[in-house]
Design a protein around this motif. Sequence first.
Motif, PDB file in Angstrom:
ATOM      1  N   GLU A  72     -27.037   5.380 -16.585  1.00 20.82           N
ATOM      2  CA  GLU A  72     -27.854   6.022 -17.610  1.00 20.82           C
ATOM      3  C   GLU A  72     -29.079   5.135 -17.804  1.00 20.82           C
ATOM      4  O   GLU A  72     -28.951   3.917 -17.964  1.00 20.82           O
ATOM      5  CB  GLU A  72     -27.085   6.188 -18.933  1.00 20.82           C
ATOM      6  CG  GLU A  72     -26.151   7.376 -18.943  1.00 20.82           C
ATOM      7  CD  GLU A  72     -24.952   7.196 -18.035  1.00 20.82           C
ATOM      8  OE1 GLU A  72     -24.617   8.141 -17.285  1.00 20.82           O
ATOM      9  OE2 GLU A  72     -24.358   6.104 -18.052  1.00 20.82           O
ATOM     10  N   SER A 127     -29.427  10.386 -15.961  1.00 23.18           N
ATOM     11  CA  SER A 127     -28.061   9.988 -15.648  1.00 23.18           C
ATOM     12  C   SER A 127     -27.637  10.588 -14.321  1.00 23.18           C
ATOM     13  O   SER A 127     -28.033  11.704 -13.977  1.00 23.18           O
ATOM     14  CB  SER A 127     -27.106  10.461 -16.756  1.00 23.18           C
ATOM     15  OG  SER A 127     -25.754  10.247 -16.387  1.00 23.18           O
ATOM     16  N   ASP A 128     -26.819   9.831 -13.585  1.00 25.86           N
ATOM     17  CA  ASP A 128     -26.148  10.405 -12.423  1.00 25.86           C
ATOM     18  C   ASP A 128     -24.635  10.384 -12.628  1.00 25.86           C
ATOM     19  O   ASP A 128     -23.866  10.504 -11.680  1.00 25.86           O
ATOM     20  CB  ASP A 128     -26.542   9.702 -11.124  1.00 25.86           C
ATOM     21  CG  ASP A 128     -26.227   8.209 -11.119  1.00 25.86           C
ATOM     22  OD1 ASP A 128     -25.616   7.709 -12.092  1.00 25.86           O
ATOM     23  OD2 ASP A 128     -26.593   7.525 -10.150  1.00 25.86           O
ATOM     24  N   HIS A 148     -23.206  12.209 -15.602  1.00 29.58           N
ATOM     25  CA  HIS A 148     -22.854  13.492 -16.197  1.00 29.58           C
ATOM     26  C   HIS A 148     -22.955  14.591 -15.135  1.00 29.58           C
ATOM     27  O   HIS A 148     -23.720  14.465 -14.174  1.00 29.58           O
ATOM     28  CB  HIS A 148     -23.789  13.808 -17.373  1.00 29.58           C
ATOM     29  CG  HIS A 148     -23.621  12.876 -18.534  1.00 29.58           C
ATOM     30  ND1 HIS A 148     -22.638  13.036 -19.476  1.00 29.58           N
ATOM     31  CD2 HIS A 148     -24.325  11.772 -18.902  1.00 29.58           C
ATOM     32  CE1 HIS A 148     -22.734  12.075 -20.386  1.00 29.58           C
ATOM     33  NE2 HIS A 148     -23.750  11.284 -20.059  1.00 29.58           N
ATOM     34  N   GLY A 155     -24.257  17.342 -12.975  1.00 30.80           N
ATOM     35  CA  GLY A 155     -25.639  17.774 -12.769  1.00 30.80           C
ATOM     36  C   GLY A 155     -25.841  18.276 -11.368  1.00 30.80           C
ATOM     37  O   GLY A 155     -24.888  18.639 -10.670  1.00 30.80           O
ATOM     38  N   LEU A 156     -27.091  18.275 -10.930  1.00 33.12           N
ATOM     39  CA  LEU A 156     -27.444  18.812  -9.626  1.00 33.12           C
ATOM     40  C   LEU A 156     -27.395  17.759  -8.523  1.00 33.12           C
ATOM     41  O   LEU A 156     -27.560  18.072  -7.357  1.00 33.12           O
ATOM     42  CB  LEU A 156     -28.834  19.442  -9.678  1.00 33.12           C
ATOM     43  CG  LEU A 156     -28.977  20.632 -10.641  1.00 33.12           C
ATOM     44  CD1 LEU A 156     -30.398  21.153 -10.631  1.00 33.12           C
ATOM     45  CD2 LEU A 156     -27.995  21.735 -10.263  1.00 33.12           C
ATOM     46  N   ASP A 216     -30.364  13.186 -13.088  1.00 31.54           N
ATOM     47  CA  ASP A 216     -30.843  14.368 -13.794  1.00 31.54           C
ATOM     48  C   ASP A 216     -31.211  13.968 -15.215  1.00 31.54           C
ATOM     49  O   ASP A 216     -30.806  12.920 -15.720  1.00 31.54           O
ATOM     50  CB  ASP A 216     -29.764  15.460 -13.840  1.00 31.54           C
ATOM     51  CG  ASP A 216     -29.538  16.094 -12.472  1.00 31.54           C
ATOM     52  OD1 ASP A 216     -30.470  16.081 -11.650  1.00 31.54           O
ATOM     53  OD2 ASP A 216     -28.423  16.590 -12.231  1.00 31.54           O
ATOM     54  N   TYR A 246     -31.147  14.551 -19.301  1.00 31.44           N
ATOM     55  CA  TYR A 246     -30.295  15.095 -20.354  1.00 31.44           C
ATOM     56  C   TYR A 246     -30.935  14.817 -21.709  1.00 31.44           C
ATOM     57  O   TYR A 246     -31.784  13.926 -21.835  1.00 31.44           O
ATOM     58  CB  TYR A 246     -28.905  14.456 -20.294  1.00 31.44           C
ATOM     59  CG  TYR A 246     -28.191  14.721 -18.987  1.00 31.44           C
ATOM     60  CD1 TYR A 246     -27.292  15.772 -18.844  1.00 31.44           C
ATOM     61  CD2 TYR A 246     -28.445  13.931 -17.864  1.00 31.44           C
ATOM     62  CE1 TYR A 246     -26.657  16.031 -17.645  1.00 31.44           C
ATOM     63  CE2 TYR A 246     -27.827  14.178 -16.646  1.00 31.44           C
ATOM     64  CZ  TYR A 246     -26.935  15.232 -16.539  1.00 31.44           C
ATOM     65  OH  TYR A 246     -26.323  15.487 -15.353  1.00 31.44           O
TER      66      TYR A 246
END
Length: 202
Positions: free
Chosen positions: A166, A181-182, A184, A186-187, A191, A193
């Motif tokens: 984060e 964050s990577d 949570h 996501g794509l 991404d 947040y």
Amino acid sequence: ATARDTGMTIRQVSEWTNKPLSDLYMVKPRARGKFSVPDQLSKTLNQKTHETTTAFTKDGNTLYFTRNNSDNGNFARDEEGVSRLKIFRATLNNGEWTNITELPFNGDDYSAAHPALSADEQKLYFASDMKGTYGSSDIFVVDINKDGSVGTPQNLGNNINTEARETFPFVTESNVLYFASDGHPGLGGLDIYATQLDDLNN
């Protein structure tokens, strides 16, 4: 902050990217959404390290920024050969940036970076892998007291922070925290947040 090539014949180059080191610049807004030519900020701010990620007080007289750990302006490295990141504060005095000091929670064996001020300028949010981190890096907050002293950093907790990264916090006037964050869902990769900070205290 940018790693643009200034065209100077002598220019510090990153060993990792083989590109110029990042420095702090300023542009002035012009009419019709245009901007002035970027001007490099003072050499008291830009040294032989990376400088990046700024946060200014509303009056423009206090600046928080990220810089590599350094010794007399040169990279200082830990036992692993890594130059960690630290947050510095500077004050504007008669048009010159002075009193450049690192914040007291910095450390030589971990990074603290990417400062972001709350709207009332009483809290500073930042990313770090200091002790108490859940993952690779977490978002922390620290009080900025009226006398300029700094409190003890607090981790924002596992509603925000994960076992991954984060980083890059930003706080709006309405107390919404944006961060990357990577960890949570996501794509993929980092991404963006958002969360209402007031909800974290309930």
